[in-house]
Design an enzyme around this catalytic site. Structure first.
Site, PDB file in Angstrom:
ATOM      1  N   LYS A  43      55.324   0.161 -56.595  1.00  0.00           N
ATOM      2  CA  LYS A  43      54.725   1.341 -55.957  1.00  0.00           C
ATOM      3  C   LYS A  43      53.638   1.933 -56.855  1.00  0.00           C
ATOM      4  CE  LYS A  43      58.839   2.289 -53.247  1.00  0.00           C
ATOM      5  NZ  LYS A  43      60.164   2.910 -53.248  1.00  0.00           N
ATOM      6  N   ARG A  50      64.435 -13.606 -39.388  1.00  0.00           N
ATOM      7  CA  ARG A  50      64.605 -14.853 -40.143  1.00  0.00           C
ATOM      8  C   ARG A  50      65.738 -15.675 -39.550  1.00  0.00           C
ATOM      9  NH1 ARG A  50      67.479 -16.362 -44.597  1.00  0.00           N
ATOM     10  NH2 ARG A  50      68.441 -14.301 -44.615  1.00  0.00           N
TER      11      ARG A  50
END
Ligand SMILES: NC(=O)c1ccc[n+]([C@@H]2O[C@H](COP(=O)([O-])OP(=O)(O)OC[C@H]3O[C@@H](n4cnc5c(N)ncnc54)[C@H](OP(=O)(O)O)[C@@H]3O)[C@@H](O)[C@H]2O)c1
Length: 350
Positions: A226, A45
């Site tokens: 998850k 980034r």
């Protein structure tokens, strides 16, 4: 030997762990898998983009202190943005390990969609896009005859999906119970030994377990994402909605609960439970005292554990590393090698 060109999105803990493993194991991978993986592009980034279709020198990029742009090939095509590399770069596999978002949207999702639409396989450790858009991404992958693997999204490199999808083929999984966040597990262990919450968090950050934004870990969202992935992939349920999940993190655990558990020889863990009900999954995430005979009692440090209830074997328990640069970098290596297993070789006439 088949050359595989990899575009790596993200060069933090996981991206670096993956590159280190590729550098360390290149001879083994060539000998045993007849593959020569080459990182042809790395995007970050803030630290620039390096691109070299003939392969970036991994030792040099791993020792680069700051901007990595100069490690690309000056004669190769120039891509002003990360999106341009994904859309125009010459690669076979996108290895996506940028930061996760709590709604699954954002650049990572767009990178994956773009790569799959181009028929490039995607391997990722990024939970958000898989938790919310697994079905869409899976369909896109099938439509374009590309692979989509995401072993590192749950329990880092501990093989949850390959064990369940391949090893338990023919079994039905109706429930799961998991300790899926290394940071919380590590912190609860310290807190049960007397450390206060802030001290435990500081230690977890020092160990490099905690997410960039620790709220994701300690408020339970990481575990919930998850559980959303497990319910869809292992039990084939619809996408769970976070508002339907009961989520309680560890930031407000009553110290009395920890002390009581200690007196009773119990261990408090952040437990995710999922149960298939019709096409849906009932999911909860909450700190739970576990008795000494529970299979998830004995998980030291950042170790994760998962118990699957199957109709063939009864409970099946997996434990192993749940976080860390090497363990999660290994998940990408595992996914990469899985993409090029024997069937892929046959398809390619090798
Ligand atoms: N660390 C673990 O133990 C672990 C375990 C399982 C799963 N994961 C997941 O794996 C992913 C990576 O984790 P990490 O620990 O490696 O994170 P990290 O150390 O924060 O690294 C993230 C990397 O992504 C880059 N990045 C951020 N936004 C980007 C964008 N829009 N385009 C291109 N690059 C971008 C960052 O660039 P800069 O270098 O410029 O900041 C950095 O290189 C996360 O989704 C995480 O949830 C991590």
């Amino acid at each position: 030997v088949l050359k595989v060109r990899i575009l790596l999105m993200g060069f933090g803990n996981v991206g670096r762990g993956f590159c280190r493993l590729l550098a360390e194991k290149s001879d083994y991978i060539e000998r045993h898998w007849r593959l020569e993986p080459r990182i042809v592009g790395i995007c970050t980034r803030t630290r620039g983009i390096a691109y070299d279709p003939s392969g970036i020198d991994l030792d040099r990029v791993l020792s680069a202190k700051d901007n990595i742009e100069s490690l690309g090939n000056p004669g190769s095509p120039r891509f002003p943005t990360q999106e341009d590399v994904v859309a125009g770069g010459d690669y076979d596999v996108l290895a996506e390990c940028t930061v996760t978002s709590t709604d699954g949207r954002g650049p990572a999702l767009e990178y994956m969609k773009e790569a799959l639409s181009r028929g490039k396989s995607v391997i990722t450790t990024n939970k958000g896009p898989i938790a919310f858009f697994y079905k869409n991404l899976h369909e896109l992958a099938c439509r374009h005859r590309a692979g989509l693997l995401f072993e590192g999204t749950v329990m880092a490199g501990t093989p949850v999906f390959s064990t369940s999808v391949n090893g338990l083929a023919g079994s039905r999984i109706s429930r799961f119970e998991g300790v899926l966040n290394g940071t919380c597990n590590y912190m609860l262990g310290l807190m049960q030994s007397g450390a206060d919450y802030d001290k435990a968090l500081e230690q977890a950050q020092k160990q490099g377990f905690a997410e960039a934004d620790p709220a994701m870990d300690v408020e339970g969202m990481d575990t919930a994402l998850k559980a959303m992935i497990l319910s869809q992939v292992l039990m084939g349920t619809d996408v769970p909605r976070p508002e339907d999940i009961s989520i309680q993190g560890i930031s407000h655990v009553d110290p009395e609960v920890l002390l009581d558990a200690k007196d009773n020889n119990e261990q408090v863990r952040l437990v995710a439970r999922g149960e298939k009900v019709g096409e849906k999954c009932r999911i909860s995430v909450k700190p739970t005292p576990l008795a000494a005979d529970h299979p998830l009692y004995n998980l030291p440090g950042a170790v994760n554990g998962l118990v699957l209830s199957t109709d063939t074997l009864g409970p099946v328990c997996l434990t192993g590393a749940g976080a860390g640069s090497k363990a999660t970098g290994f998940a990408l290596l595992h996914d990469l090698l899985s993409l090029y297993d024997s069937r892929e070789r046959c398809r390619k006439g090798m």
